[in-house]
Design an enzyme around this catalytic site. Sequence first.
Site, PDB file in Angstrom:
ATOM      1  CG  ASN A   7      -1.914   1.149   1.247  1.00 28.14           C
ATOM      2  OD1 ASN A   7      -1.700   2.070   0.420  1.00 28.14           O
ATOM      3  ND2 ASN A   7      -2.676   1.254   2.284  1.00 28.14           N
ATOM      4  NE  ARG A  73      -6.105   1.920  -0.478  1.00 29.21           N
ATOM      5  CZ  ARG A  73      -6.039   2.872   0.110  1.00 29.21           C
ATOM      6  NH1 ARG A  73      -5.124   3.219   0.683  1.00 29.21           N
ATOM      7  NH2 ARG A  73      -7.195   3.799   0.114  1.00 29.21           N
ATOM      8  CG  HIS A 162     -13.140   3.442   2.811  1.00 23.37           C
ATOM      9  ND1 HIS A 162     -13.964   4.332   3.400  1.00 23.37           N
ATOM     10  CD2 HIS A 162     -11.918   3.636   3.118  1.00 23.37           C
ATOM     11  CE1 HIS A 162     -13.240   5.173   4.027  1.00 23.37           C
ATOM     12  NE2 HIS A 162     -12.124   4.742   3.703  1.00 23.37           N
ATOM     13  NE  ARG A 223     -11.383  13.087   2.825  1.00 25.83           N
ATOM     14  CZ  ARG A 223     -10.774  11.941   3.020  1.00 25.83           C
ATOM     15  NH1 ARG A 223     -11.821  11.047   3.318  1.00 25.83           N
ATOM     16  NH2 ARG A 223      -9.608  11.485   2.405  1.00 25.83           N
ATOM     17  CD  GLU A 345      -8.889  -0.826   3.827  1.00 22.80           C
ATOM     18  OE1 GLU A 345      -9.135  -0.243   2.895  1.00 22.80           O
ATOM     19  OE2 GLU A 345      -8.702  -0.444   5.080  1.00 22.80           O
TER      20      GLU A 345
END
Length: 361
Positions: A7, A73, A162, A223, A345
């Site tokens: 990643n 990823r 995601h 955010r 993940e």
Amino acid sequence: MKILTINCGSSSIKYKLYDFPTGKLLSKGIIERIGEENSTISSHTEGMQKVFSSLMESKVLENLDEIKAIGHRVVHGGEKFRYPQIINPEVMTMIEECAKLAPLHNPANLEGIKAVTSTLPKVKQVAVFDTAFHQTIPDYAYLYALPLEYYDKYRIRRYGFHGTSHQYVAIQASKILRKPLSKLKLITCHLGNGCSITAIDRGRSIDTSMGFTPLEGLIMGTRCGDIDVASVLYLMEKENLSIPCVDEILNKKSGLLGISRISNDVRVLKEEIKKGNKQARLALDMFIYRIKKYIGAYYFILGGVDAICFTAGIGENNPDIIRKISKSICKVSSKTKILVIPTDEEYIIASLTYRIVKREN
Ligand code: ADP
């Protein structure tokens, strides 16, 4: 078969080494501060060499040839990629194309792929896209009601992110509930620094809260999530803000941090709430309210839900927050199960890589 997952961020490389088909995690680590001032690692290629030498030094590998495949990823696969892809020059070009849609992430992901290619040119590499799981969302849910020409010209639409986490959590839920995914309706809530929620109908994502970028949807650490776009135009005019400035406000200075004026970290906010801090309380109340609103909407479009699953930093570690959300759900449906499922993940990236490589051999 040993599978390595990578990643790659703009200044970091996170890695995990697995054995398959057992799925056993053999090693993991992170290389940080790549290319930063005073750092000893100047490039991703150097960083990748460090990953390989750490694996050799720790004796989990005797030989680099033991790594049969590497799963990367990749954040944005646009509309092109519905499934993981064996990396070849054509796939690389497409990932580069998609960098227009994810300028902060895809170039770093590509750096990682190139760094592996220059160090281990023969190893099979697979790209696993964050957006791919959401490619099953129907057009009436992924389109924005802008003039259609902007979709035609620029592919402005909901992509969702995601994806690997939502997919992993759905698979785990089906194991826990002892029912095949094809018989389940699920809502999965990934609540970390970035937060998103997905409606999953019989294993397929049918809607998700993040959109063209990860900014849309839930309130997150920094955010703002959903907002009336006109208020942003108004703010730009009033404060004479440039596009980069407003981008920073919406992505880095809003959310839990913006409302609490203290922190984006739920742990800090909870400590402040104990001391009577009203802004911290408000930030957390807003965060919970927005999640409930989305769960309500997805419950309705799915026509009932077998389980609502919570994952990631906030979802996995804050039973008090989950209890507050669940209370409302239980009032509507006593049959809906509430599950907390740690996400992984990297594991799903490794297992998808294993599957594709095994099929090829
Ligand atoms: P990222 O999206 O960067 O991977 P994480 O999934 O680690 O982030 O989630 C970060 C959030 O999870 C933070 O708001 C943090 O407060 C919360 N969190 C992480 N660990 C804990 C914990 N042990 N207890 C409570 N909250 C936690």
